[in-house]
Scaffold this motif. Structure first.
Motif, PDB file in Angstrom:
ATOM      1  N   ASN A   8       0.851  -1.192   0.000  1.00  0.00           N
ATOM      2  CA  ASN A   8       0.000   0.000   0.000  1.00  0.00           C
ATOM      3  C   ASN A   8       0.887   1.242   0.000  1.00  0.00           C
ATOM      4  O   ASN A   8       2.055   1.201   0.393  1.00  0.00           O
ATOM      5  CB  ASN A   8      -0.960   0.013   1.196  1.00  0.00           C
ATOM      6  CG  ASN A   8      -0.231   0.081   2.520  1.00  0.00           C
ATOM      7  OD1 ASN A   8       0.185   1.158   2.943  1.00  0.00           O
ATOM      8  ND2 ASN A   8      -0.038  -1.071   3.166  1.00  0.00           N
ATOM      9  N   ASN A   9       0.326   2.356  -0.435  1.00  0.00           N
ATOM     10  CA  ASN A   9       1.123   3.577  -0.580  1.00  0.00           C
ATOM     11  C   ASN A   9       1.331   4.319   0.730  1.00  0.00           C
ATOM     12  O   ASN A   9       2.061   5.316   0.763  1.00  0.00           O
ATOM     13  CB  ASN A   9       0.496   4.507  -1.625  1.00  0.00           C
ATOM     14  CG  ASN A   9      -0.904   4.971  -1.239  1.00  0.00           C
ATOM     15  OD1 ASN A   9      -1.439   4.580  -0.200  1.00  0.00           O
ATOM     16  ND2 ASN A   9      -1.495   5.795  -2.080  1.00  0.00           N
ATOM     17  N   LEU A 125       6.870   2.452  -7.312  1.00  0.00           N
ATOM     18  CA  LEU A 125       5.583   1.775  -7.333  1.00  0.00           C
ATOM     19  C   LEU A 125       4.421   2.748  -7.262  1.00  0.00           C
ATOM     20  O   LEU A 125       3.322   2.431  -7.735  1.00  0.00           O
ATOM     21  CB  LEU A 125       5.503   0.785  -6.164  1.00  0.00           C
ATOM     22  CG  LEU A 125       6.590  -0.293  -6.118  1.00  0.00           C
ATOM     23  CD1 LEU A 125       6.322  -1.244  -4.960  1.00  0.00           C
ATOM     24  CD2 LEU A 125       6.680  -1.041  -7.427  1.00  0.00           C
ATOM     25  N   PHE A 126       4.677   3.911  -6.655  1.00  0.00           N
ATOM     26  CA  PHE A 126       3.600   4.876  -6.459  1.00  0.00           C
ATOM     27  C   PHE A 126       4.015   6.254  -6.973  1.00  0.00           C
ATOM     28  O   PHE A 126       5.194   6.608  -6.959  1.00  0.00           O
ATOM     29  CB  PHE A 126       3.223   4.959  -4.976  1.00  0.00           C
ATOM     30  CG  PHE A 126       2.741   3.659  -4.408  1.00  0.00           C
ATOM     31  CD1 PHE A 126       1.476   3.184  -4.710  1.00  0.00           C
ATOM     32  CD2 PHE A 126       3.556   2.892  -3.591  1.00  0.00           C
ATOM     33  CE1 PHE A 126       1.025   1.981  -4.195  1.00  0.00           C
ATOM     34  CE2 PHE A 126       3.122   1.680  -3.072  1.00  0.00           C
ATOM     35  CZ  PHE A 126       1.850   1.225  -3.371  1.00  0.00           C
ATOM     36  N   ASN A 132      -1.018   4.717  -8.252  1.00  0.00           N
ATOM     37  CA  ASN A 132      -0.127   3.678  -8.754  1.00  0.00           C
ATOM     38  C   ASN A 132       0.733   4.197  -9.898  1.00  0.00           C
ATOM     39  O   ASN A 132       0.232   4.824 -10.836  1.00  0.00           O
ATOM     40  CB  ASN A 132      -0.926   2.473  -9.251  1.00  0.00           C
ATOM     41  CG  ASN A 132      -1.584   1.711  -8.131  1.00  0.00           C
ATOM     42  OD1 ASN A 132      -1.349   1.976  -6.952  1.00  0.00           O
ATOM     43  ND2 ASN A 132      -2.415   0.756  -8.483  1.00  0.00           N
ATOM     44  N   LEU A 136       3.707  -0.385 -11.466  1.00  0.00           N
ATOM     45  CA  LEU A 136       2.815  -1.170 -10.621  1.00  0.00           C
ATOM     46  C   LEU A 136       1.567  -1.583 -11.392  1.00  0.00           C
ATOM     47  O   LEU A 136       1.040  -2.681 -11.190  1.00  0.00           O
ATOM     48  CB  LEU A 136       2.442  -0.392  -9.359  1.00  0.00           C
ATOM     49  CG  LEU A 136       1.610  -1.159  -8.327  1.00  0.00           C
ATOM     50  CD1 LEU A 136       2.307  -2.460  -7.912  1.00  0.00           C
ATOM     51  CD2 LEU A 136       1.332  -0.291  -7.102  1.00  0.00           C
ATOM     52  N   GLU A 137       1.087  -0.727 -12.286  1.00  0.00           N
ATOM     53  CA  GLU A 137      -0.048  -1.112 -13.131  1.00  0.00           C
ATOM     54  C   GLU A 137       0.343  -2.283 -14.026  1.00  0.00           C
ATOM     55  O   GLU A 137      -0.461  -3.203 -14.249  1.00  0.00           O
ATOM     56  CB  GLU A 137      -0.498   0.077 -13.983  1.00  0.00           C
ATOM     57  CG  GLU A 137      -1.111   1.216 -13.193  1.00  0.00           C
ATOM     58  CD  GLU A 137      -2.451   0.835 -12.568  1.00  0.00           C
ATOM     59  OE1 GLU A 137      -3.069  -0.150 -13.010  1.00  0.00           O
ATOM     60  OE2 GLU A 137      -2.892   1.534 -11.624  1.00  0.00           O
TER      61      GLU A 137
END
Length: 238
Positions: A8-9, A125-126, A132, A136-137
């Motif tokens: 998670n971010n 990743l973020f 995202n 990450l996508e």
């Protein structure tokens, strides 16, 4: 051991992943597990074979090399193929179920101890404001290929076996007068086996979505010749 956590971010805003193919990260393998959801891409590059596990279940593999720990599509400059199998694209990511329940929502998890995970290099990743990042996508798409493919594997092989399509195959490759490779314990689908199917079986496999997969597997066997070419090129360069 892994340090697997839900990604998670909030907890992982600065994590990066070194995404480049490299022997240092375990990409130097001569075969890799593949899934029906990627057969179309795989068959353009690599031969598709099947192996029977100890429990009798079949798994599909792409053959990448002839010697142990040899990937003929990988060198110091990167991966020389248009498609990298999903298992090797996955890196430190995996699908886990929300709350640990079998029917929980699939969620992306990450192994924080994986050698590709970094805070100083690699792809973010973020995005800076929490969304995202493109990488990450991409990973989410790769995990969907694996997740859906894993669910398809058993029923596909059950249909192939019932139709009599899976055959043991003996692969012998003679590179020179003294260098010969014998690849044991492999199974495959040959074009001849498909040609023997009657109309009822063709219709049944087509309706289930497996007929095209059988054709992909059969067509891929021509890529053994490409492996031989790559091996000869490598041997000549050594």
């Amino acid at each position: 051991m892994t340090n697997r956590v839900l990604l998670n971010n909030i907890d992982h805003p600065e994590i990066r992943v070194i995404a480049r193919p490299s022997a240092a990260f375990g990409d130097s393998v001569n075969q890799v597990l593949i899934f029906p959801t990627e057969f179309e891409e795989i068959q353009r590059e690599y031969p598709i074979f099947f192996r029977k596990e100890a429990d009798g279940a079949f798994q599909a593999i792409a053959l990448l090399g002839l010697d142990r720990d040899e990937n003929l599509f990988l060198d110091e400059s990167g991966w020389h193929g248009r498609y990298v199998p999903a298992v090797l694209q996955r890196g430190p990511f995996l699908i886990g179920r929300k709350g640990g329940e079998a029917d929980g929502e699939p969620m992306i998890h990450i192994d924080l101890d994986h050698p590709r995970v970094s805070r100083t290099e690699g792809l973010p990743l973020f995005l800076p404001h929490g969304g995202n990042a493109p990488y990450l996508e991409h990973v989410a798409g790769v995990l969907r290929v694996i997740h859906a493919g894993a669910e398809t594997t058993a029923p596909m092989f059950a249909a192939f076996e019932e139709a009599g399509l899976i055959e043991p195959i003996s692969i012998e490759i003679q590179l020179s007068d003294v260098k010969k490779y014998v690849l044991p314990d492999l199974f495959a689908i040959g074009g001849g086996a498909i040609a023997k199917l009657d109309a009822a079986w063709l219709d049944r496999l087509n309706r289930a979505g497996y007929l095209g997969l059988a054709f992909y597997a059969a067509a891929s066997l021509g890529n053994v010749n490409r492996l031989i070419e790559l091996k000869n090129r490598k041997t000549g360069a050594d």
